[in-house]
Every structure is written in C-alpha cells, then in structure tokens.
Design an enzyme around this catalytic site. Structure first.
Site, short mmCIF file in Angstrom:
data_model
loop_
_atom_site.label_atom_id
_atom_site.label_comp_id
_atom_site.label_asym_id
_atom_site.label_seq_id
_atom_site.Cartn_x
_atom_site.Cartn_y
_atom_site.Cartn_z
N GLU A 99 11.01 -7.69 -3.01
CA GLU A 99 11.50 -6.41 -2.46
C GLU A 99 10.85 -6.28 -1.10
OE1 GLU A 99 13.74 -4.71 -3.78
OE2 GLU A 99 13.65 -5.11 -5.92
N GLU A 112 11.34 -3.45 11.95
CA GLU A 112 10.83 -2.38 11.09
C GLU A 112 9.54 -1.80 11.68
OE1 GLU A 112 9.20 -3.42 7.21
OE2 GLU A 112 10.39 -1.82 6.32
N TRP A 148 0.81 -1.23 0.00
CA TRP A 148 0.00 0.00 0.00
C TRP A 148 0.84 1.26 0.00
CZ3 TRP A 148 1.65 2.32 4.36
CH2 TRP A 148 1.95 1.52 5.46
N CYS A 169 10.12 1.64 2.65
CA CYS A 169 11.02 0.53 2.94
C CYS A 169 12.45 1.00 3.16
CB CYS A 169 10.96 -0.48 1.81
SG CYS A 169 11.23 0.24 0.20
N LYS A 227 -1.92 -7.75 -8.30
CA LYS A 227 -2.76 -7.67 -7.10
C LYS A 227 -2.27 -6.50 -6.25
CE LYS A 227 -3.69 -8.97 -2.59
NZ LYS A 227 -4.01 -7.57 -2.32
P1 NDP Z 1 2.38 -6.82 3.30
O1 NDP Z 1 3.50 -7.77 3.24
O2 NDP Z 1 1.40 -6.94 4.38
O3 NDP Z 1 1.54 -6.82 1.95
C1 NDP Z 1 2.16 -6.70 0.68
C2 NDP Z 1 1.21 -7.26 -0.34
O4 NDP Z 1 1.07 -8.66 -0.13
C3 NDP Z 1 -0.19 -6.68 -0.29
O5 NDP Z 1 -0.74 -6.59 -1.58
C4 NDP Z 1 -0.94 -7.74 0.50
O6 NDP Z 1 -2.32 -7.71 0.28
C5 NDP Z 1 -0.30 -8.99 -0.05
N1 NDP Z 1 -0.46 -10.17 0.80
C6 NDP Z 1 -0.74 -10.23 2.12
N2 NDP Z 1 -0.78 -11.52 2.54
C7 NDP Z 1 -0.52 -12.29 1.45
C8 NDP Z 1 -0.42 -13.69 1.23
N3 NDP Z 1 -0.61 -14.57 2.21
N4 NDP Z 1 -0.11 -14.13 -0.01
C9 NDP Z 1 0.09 -13.25 -1.02
N5 NDP Z 1 -0.02 -11.90 -0.88
C10 NDP Z 1 -0.31 -11.43 0.35
O7 NDP Z 1 3.09 -5.42 3.29
P2 NDP Z 1 2.41 -4.00 3.39
O8 NDP Z 1 1.39 -3.84 2.32
O9 NDP Z 1 2.04 -3.80 4.81
O10 NDP Z 1 3.64 -3.05 2.98
C11 NDP Z 1 4.58 -2.67 3.87
C12 NDP Z 1 5.82 -3.52 3.75
O11 NDP Z 1 6.32 -3.50 2.43
C13 NDP Z 1 6.93 -3.01 4.62
O12 NDP Z 1 7.52 -4.05 5.35
C14 NDP Z 1 7.93 -2.42 3.64
O13 NDP Z 1 9.22 -2.37 4.09
C15 NDP Z 1 7.72 -3.26 2.45
N6 NDP Z 1 8.11 -2.54 1.24
C16 NDP Z 1 9.26 -2.89 0.59
C17 NDP Z 1 9.71 -2.18 -0.49
C18 NDP Z 1 10.95 -2.59 -1.22
O14 NDP Z 1 11.09 -2.25 -2.38
N7 NDP Z 1 11.85 -3.33 -0.62
C19 NDP Z 1 8.97 -1.04 -1.01
C20 NDP Z 1 7.77 -0.76 -0.28
C21 NDP Z 1 7.36 -1.51 0.81
P3 NDP Z 1 -3.27 -6.93 1.31
O15 NDP Z 1 -2.70 -5.58 1.52
O16 NDP Z 1 -4.55 -6.91 0.59
O17 NDP Z 1 -3.28 -7.74 2.57
#
Ligand code: NDP
Length: 503
Positions: free
Chosen positions: A258, A393, A158, A292, A182
């Site tokens: 990532e 984090e 998000w 991140c 997704k």
């Molecule tokens: P999440 O890991 O909770 O979610 C990431 C995505 O995965 C969302 O679309 C989520 O859907 C989906 N998801 C959740 N559960 C599952 C599952 N069991 N199987 C497949 N997909 C799933 O992260 P956040 O959205 O909370 O984002 C924050 C995190 O992302 C932080 O830890 C941040 O550091 C990392 N991040 C890393 C970056 C990088 O480039 N390294 C860049 C930006 C963020 P839903 O939201 O609908 O649950």
C-alpha cells in the site's frame, strides 16, 4: 486529557509472548511532534531480534496451540481483541496523539471504528472454504484446501500506525497466520500499548503476534529477506515499497504493497458547491495532509474556478491550528522533522515552478496556533499538471489547484500521473458519476464524498500506488494459499514415464 508532564516512558518490545529489550540493549527516542521533545524510549532492535521474532512466529505457526485452534475458536479470540480495543480506545488514541501528533478527534473516530475490522474478519475465519472438484478422471476424489500462508511480516508507516496495522492483522489472524510487525521508528508506542492492552489480555498463544521496533533498513530488511517469512505486507512510500518488493522477490515471498498517492479531487460545475468546498478541504487538510489518500490535486472546472477558489480559501483560513490533544484543533503538527523539511522544500519548489501561492506557504508560528513543526494550510493555484508539485507526493497540507475544460480533459489530467490510489468526483449528474468512476485509474473513487474508508470495501492502489488490496472479503485471500489434493480410489498402474492426463 493527555498529560505531557510524565517522565520519559520506557518501552520494551514483544517477542514470543515476552516483553524484552533489544538484544543489543540499545534504545531510540521517540518525540512528541507537538512539543518536539522526546517522550519515550523504544528498543532499537536489529537482525538478532528479527531472527528471534521470526523463529517465534514460525514455531507458533508450525507447532504451537495456534494451528490447533479451530477457525471458530480463532474467531472468538478475535472478538476478544475487538472488545479490548473498545475498552481501551481512549488511551490508545491518546498515545497516538502523543507519539504521532494526530488529532484527538481523528483518533477518537479511528479507535472507535477499529474493532469492526476484528469483528468482521472474526466472522470470516470459519467461512474460509475450499472446494470439491469433479475432476475429469474416474475413481478420483479431488479437493482444494485453503491454508494460511505462514509467517507474515508487516511493515507499518508513521502516519496511522494503529489503523494500518489493524488492516493487516485482522485478516492475517483470521486466516491462521502468525505475524511479526515492524512499526515506524517514529511511532512505535501506540502499537506496543496495543499489544499490552489488547493482544496480551486476549490470550493469543506466544509467538502469534511479535513486534520488532527500530530503524527501517536495520530491522525492515532482515525481516523482508528472512527465509521463514512467507508474506510481506508493507505500507509506506513508493520508493521504500519498490525496495521491499525487490528484496522479497529474491526468495519469492508473497507481497502486498500500500503505497503513496497524488489523488485528483475533481469538481464539476454541476456540483453542490458547499459540499465540494468542504470535500476539498477535507481531502488535503485533514490529518495535516499526511495521508496516502490526500486529494492533493484539486481539479476545478474552469467555469467555476475563481468562485470555488475564493470559497475554498475562506474555509481553509478558518482551520484551527494547535495542540492535537484538544478537541477543537483541526490541523496539527507535522509528525517528523524530516517530513516538515520535505513539505517546506516542496513549497519552495512550487514557487520556483511559477505556481501562485494563494494561501499559506510556510511555517505556522505560535501566534498563528502553530509551533515547532507546523506548516500553514497552503494552496497553490495556476498549477500545471506537469509541475513537480502536481506529480510528486508532498504528504503535507499543500494543495495544487489545476483547471480543466470538460470531462475528457478532467480524465486526461487525473490519469496523467504515476499514482492511482484514490480520486474524488463532485457532480450531481449520475451519468457523469459512473463515467468518471469507470475511467479514472485508481483503487478508490469517491463521488460526492472523500476520505471514507470501511472494513467492507477493498482498498489499494493502481500503478505506483501498490499491489493487492486490503479490507473487504478479498483481503483474506492475501493470507491464504490453495492446496490441490488428489485421491485415487481406483487402480494404479499405467505407463510410469508418461504424465497422468485424462484418457
Ligand atoms: P517509508 O516508506 O519511509 O516507511 C514505511 C515503513 O518502512 C516504516 O516502518 C519504515 O521504517 C520502513 N522502512 C524504511 N526503509 C526500509 C527498508 N529499507 N526496508 C524495509 N522497511 C523499511 O514511509 P513513511 O513511514 O514515511 O510513510 C509515508 C508514506 O507511506 C507515504 O508515501 C504514504 O503515501 C504512504 N502510505 C500509504 C498508505 C496506503 O495505504 N497506500 C497509507 C499510509 C501511508 P522507519 O520509519 O523506521 O524508517
């Protein structure tokens, strides 16, 4: 200017070139983090919709007009995408402000820069080259083809949905793949607007780009495990990334991840102080710390610690909290209620661990420019690198300040962590800059700058921060695979029961 009085927006999702509801007819609400009120209805898809989308992407990959396009023609389509982003940049930015609470100033910069990814990878589309190999046999002509991997599943978090989807989509399309995206259940609207205003008018064949909205496990897991998905590109938290990696491994999919970070921003006493103070603020309070690459561990050389903390607090105090739609706002709301609670709980953890709360340390009231989901810019001093507030984090505007003695001490602390996404170094010594860049275990090291990204520079993590790289030339390799072709122009024969090796 963003109009918050509009009635609840109703979105459909995009599968096989059609706007459709979820097969179940269900919807979920998306809220505006600034008001805390629902503003959009998003289709709540499930496995049935995932199957439809993957089948469409698979058909488009195997037999649609997409594989018939020359790489040069693919590049032209991508240049159209870039031009359409330029045309709709402001609207796309405003949707993300509404859906995610990102600052309009940040979104103006992001949407202005996003077309560059499509221009860059459009240029690479017809420079994907195989090779002719002079193999160690007479009469053989051998070559290597570079082919697209197939249907790719993108899972987007998000915190920066449009930008992070762009980082995946541009190289994947250039390679000739088809995709199913997704987005996060909290921030699907900007991607759906992007499809409507950019992808559809760019006239990509049906099924090349599909979106399935809905909840993580319900949509994400069937997508990751679908037998017709060849590659999963995931951005999100490390725990979810590990789950996705495990699921994808069962059917041997290619995976890039990532993930999270806990990046050290290291300030030496030979730095330009004002620049480093500004870099420390930018590292943790930009994007409300929901990034991140947040420089969430500030490592200060002990000789300048007190002076630096004083200046840092003075600058952080001036941060203007408020409506993210206003150009002057510097710190916006936290995007989701769960994330807001998580940040507050880490503030309690830090206090409980004995860290000293030197600034902020709780919710920001309306009188302070805040509101429902605002957290005050928070600085903890006296942090030990072993504390949870230094190791885990937070993903919010919470900084841990840690003292160090010398270069060796800084390197030890910087690397004493599970993550390895980014690092900042503030010094005027060229020798020190190169030494630190070499010794820090992170995918990106910024010297005398922070939070700079480019389509030209590889981005990704060491250790628990991820697998693979996005951006730059090597990102396209993640969407390609090699095929070795052997043509025998000479006589056949030989012993059929023995492997054909060089004689
Ligand atoms: P999440 O890991 O909770 O979610 C990431 C995505 O995965 C969302 O679309 C989520 O859907 C989906 N998801 C959740 N559960 C599952 C599952 N069991 N199987 C497949 N997909 C799933 O992260 P956040 O959205 O909370 O984002 C924050 C995190 O992302 C932080 O830890 C941040 O550091 C990392 N991040 C890393 C970056 C990088 O480039 N390294 C860049 C930006 C963020 P839903 O939201 O609908 O649950």
């Amino acid at each position: 200017m963003l109009d918050r009085r509009t009635k609840l927006m109703e979105y459909q999702t995009y599968i096989d070139g059609q706007w459709v509801d979820a097969a179940s007819g269900k919807t979920l609400q998306s809220s505006d983090p600034y008001t805390g009120e629902p503003w959009a209805l998003i289709p709540e898809c499930d496995k049935t919709d995932v199957d439809r989308a993957v089948e469409a992407a698979s058909r488009a990959f195997d037999s649609g007009p997409w594989p018939q396009l020359t790489p040069t023609a693919r590049g032209k389509v991508m240049r159209r995408i870039a031009e359409l982003i330029e045309k709709h940049a402001q609207h796309l930015g405003e949707i993300e402000v509404r859906d995610n609470g990102k600052l309009i100033s940040e979104m103006a910069a992001q949407t202005k820069y996003m077309p560059e990814w499509f221009y860059y990878y459009a240029g690479l589309a017809d420079k994907i080259q195989g090779a002719v190999v002079s193999v160690d046999r007479q009469d053989h002509f051998n070559y290597i083809l570079r082919e697209p991997v197939g249907v790719c599943a993108f899972i987007i978090p998000w915190n920066s949905p449009l930008m992070l989807a762009t980082w995946k989509l541009a190289p994947a399309l250039a390679a000739g793949c088809t995709v199913v995206i997704k987005p996060s259940e909290f921030t699907s609207a900007s991607l759906l607007e992007f499809i409507k205003l950019v992808i559809e008018p760019a006239e990509l064949p049906p099924g090349v780009v599909n979106v399935v909205t809905g909840y993580g496990p319900v949509v994400g897991e069937p997508l990751v495990t679908h037998p017709k998905v060849a590659k999963v590109a995931f951005t999100g938290g490390s725990a979810t990334g590990a789950r996705v990696n495990e699921l994808a491994a069962k059917s041997f999919k290619k995976v890039s991840l990532e993930l999270g970070g806990k990046s050290p921003n290291i300030v030496f006493d030979d730095c330009i102080l004002e620049d480093a103070v500004s870099g420390a603020v930018s590292g943790i309070f930009a994007a409300t710390g929901q990034t991140c690459i947040a420089g969430s561990r500030l490592l200060l050389q002990e000789t300048i610690h007190d002076q630096f903390v004083e200046k840092l607090i003075a600058m952080a105090r001036t941060a203007r909290l408020g409506d993210p739609a206003l150009a002057e706002t510097q710190v916006g709301p936290v995007t989701t209620p769960a994330q807001y609670q998580k940040i507050l709980s880490y503030i309690d953890i830090a206090k409980g661990e004995g860290a000293h709360c030197a600034l902020g340390g709780g919710p920001a009231s309306e009188a302070e420019g805040g509101g429902k989901y605002f957290v005050k810019p928070t600085i903890f001093t006296g942090v030990d690198n072993k504390m949870r507030i230094a190791q885990e984090e937070v993903f919010g505007p919470v900084l841990s300040v840690i003292k160090f003695k010398d270069e060796a001490d800084a390197i030890r602390i910087a690397n004493d962590i599970a993550y390895g996404l980014g690092a900042g170094v503030w010094t005027q010594s060229v020798k020190r800059a190169h030494t630190m860049a070499k010794r820090i275990k992170a995918g990106t090291v910024w010297v005398n700058t922070y939070r700079a990204v480019s389509f030209l520079m590889p981005f990704g993590g060491y250790k628990s921060s991820g697998l693979g790289r996005e951006n730059g030339m090597e990102a396209i390799d993640g969407y390609l695979q090699s095929k070795s072709v052997w043509i025998n122009n000479g006589p056949g024969g030989g012993n059929p029961f023995v492997m054909k090796t060089a004689s």
